[in-house]
Design an enzyme around this catalytic site. Structure first.
Site, PDB file in Angstrom:
ATOM      1  N   LYS A 267       4.257   2.308  -8.494  1.00  0.00           N
ATOM      2  CA  LYS A 267       5.556   1.907  -7.940  1.00  0.00           C
ATOM      3  C   LYS A 267       6.344   0.965  -8.845  1.00  0.00           C
ATOM      4  O   LYS A 267       7.576   0.999  -8.846  1.00  0.00           O
ATOM      5  CB  LYS A 267       5.373   1.276  -6.559  1.00  0.00           C
ATOM      6  CG  LYS A 267       4.946   2.268  -5.487  1.00  0.00           C
ATOM      7  CD  LYS A 267       4.894   1.613  -4.114  1.00  0.00           C
ATOM      8  CE  LYS A 267       4.578   2.628  -3.040  1.00  0.00           C
ATOM      9  NZ  LYS A 267       4.615   2.047  -1.681  1.00  0.00           N
TER      10      LYS A 267
ATOM     11  N   ASP B 184      10.387   2.913   1.724  1.00  0.00           N
ATOM     12  CA  ASP B 184       9.539   2.051   2.558  1.00  0.00           C
ATOM     13  C   ASP B 184      10.364   0.873   3.063  1.00  0.00           C
ATOM     14  O   ASP B 184      10.339   0.535   4.250  1.00  0.00           O
ATOM     15  CB  ASP B 184       8.350   1.508   1.747  1.00  0.00           C
ATOM     16  CG  ASP B 184       7.316   2.564   1.423  1.00  0.00           C
ATOM     17  OD1 ASP B 184       7.168   3.512   2.209  1.00  0.00           O
ATOM     18  OD2 ASP B 184       6.647   2.434   0.385  1.00  0.00           O
TER      19      ASP B 184
ATOM     20  N   GLY C  66      -1.490  -9.599   4.252  1.00  0.00           N
ATOM     21  CA  GLY C  66      -1.481  -8.667   3.132  1.00  0.00           C
ATOM     22  C   GLY C  66      -0.545  -9.149   2.041  1.00  0.00           C
ATOM     23  O   GLY C  66       0.383  -9.916   2.301  1.00  0.00           O
TER      24      GLY C  66
ATOM     25  N   GLY D 201      -0.055  -6.734  -1.008  1.00  0.00           N
ATOM     26  CA  GLY D 201       0.066  -5.628  -1.951  1.00  0.00           C
ATOM     27  C   GLY D 201       1.481  -5.104  -2.057  1.00  0.00           C
ATOM     28  O   GLY D 201       2.447  -5.727  -1.605  1.00  0.00           O
TER      29      GLY D 201
ATOM     30  N   MET E  38       3.046  -2.557  -0.553  1.00  0.00           N
ATOM     31  CA  MET E  38       3.743  -2.310   0.699  1.00  0.00           C
ATOM     32  C   MET E  38       4.131  -3.622   1.374  1.00  0.00           C
ATOM     33  O   MET E  38       5.179  -3.721   2.007  1.00  0.00           O
ATOM     34  CB  MET E  38       2.863  -1.468   1.626  1.00  0.00           C
ATOM     35  CG  MET E  38       3.539  -1.054   2.913  1.00  0.00           C
ATOM     36  SD  MET E  38       4.969   0.017   2.611  1.00  0.00           S
ATOM     37  CE  MET E  38       5.569   0.235   4.294  1.00  0.00           C
TER      38      MET E  38
END
Length: 277
Positions: free
Chosen positions: A75, A111, A134, A136, A138
């Site tokens: 990405k 996203d 989280g 990461g 995403m």
């Protein structure tokens, strides 16, 4: 009986769309190809992986591949290889969609836009404090969408200090390595906890945090009924699932590639088909 246009046979005019992922899945291929079939579009979608990203991007440009979905770990690595970033990708320096317009490759992040749309649909006020687990790729899309909606009070929970504190500092939030007794009206899981595999049975947030929350958002798409989602639904919380994110971001990719926005009923049918095994 509803009739659909006949999809042309594959030939020289057929347009190819694709995905690049370290571990290619089947949802995108099944979703896009089902919509091509139902709408009679002369398109084909195929999932790929690669060990030579520059060559893969050169192939997209040289062969006139119309669009490419991009998953981890590509990405951010694709950014120097394309010609520009649309606002959604520029906002987070992360690309999950490439559109090829006559050899010019533009990066988007559906996203980011899907998360923003789902938060809007759920009626979550911009001033709502949140806890997000989280750090990461995403997580970056979710945190950026929250910041850009106007959220100002948020805590990033991540054991990895470099990525967790880096993400929090980048968007003006707080970082903590572990969740203690904190609660918030909005809790978000952006980790593999609850995903198929060794962490499938793990609850991403303690029960007390789920009880205190008003809205629970879990980006895990497979399965969509994670332990966190089941616990939240049992308590009557407003829930946003990873399956919703997967469908909406894929739909926005489809629109970018084809210029067509299918009816909601057709999108639901294609999503159900894509999830079936």
């Amino acid at each position: 009986m509803t009739t659909h246009p006949v999809k042309p046979p594959i030939g020289p005019a057929t347009r190819l769309c694709m995905s690049l992922a370290a571990r290619p899945g089947q949802f995108g291929s099944r979703f896009h190809n089902r919509l091509y079939e139902r709408l009679g579009l002369d398109f084909v979608y195929k999932a790929f992986t690669t060990t030579d990203l520059p060559a893969a991007l050169g192939g997209i440009r040289a062969l006139g591949i119309r669009g490419c979905a991009v998953s981890m770990p590509f990405k951010e690595a694709v950014i120097p290889l394309i010609d520009g970033l649309e606002g959604s990708a520029a906002a987070i320096d992360s690309v999950n969609t490439i559109v090829n317009d006559d050899g010019r490759l533009t990066g988007y992040n559906t996203d980011y836009s899907a998360v923003a749309q789902l938060l809007d649909r759920a009626g979550i006020a911009p001033e709502t404090p949140f806890l997000l687990r989280g750090s990461g790729g995403m997580a970056k899309a979710v945190v950026a969408a929250l910041r850009d909606r106007g959220h100002r009070q948020g805590t990033i929970i991540a054991r990895n200090r470099a990525t967790g504190q880096g993400l929090a500092d980048l968007y003006g939030f707080i970082w903590t390595p572990e969740l203690q007794t904190q609660t918030a009206p909005l809790i978000v899981n952006v980790t593999p906890l609850g995903m198929k595999g060794p962490e499938a049975a793990q609850l991403a947030f303690p029960q007390a945090a789920i009880v205190a929350a008003e809205t629970v958002f879990d980006v895990v798409a497979l399965p969509s009924d994670t332990p966190l989602m089941r616990a939240a639904e049992a308590l009557g919380k407003t829930c946003i699932s990873g399956a919703e994110v997967a469908v909406l971001q894929a739909l926005e990719q489809f629109v970018l590639y084809t210029g067509i926005r299918p009816d909601p009923e057709l999108v639901d049918e294609a999503a159900a088909f894509a999830r079936a095994t």
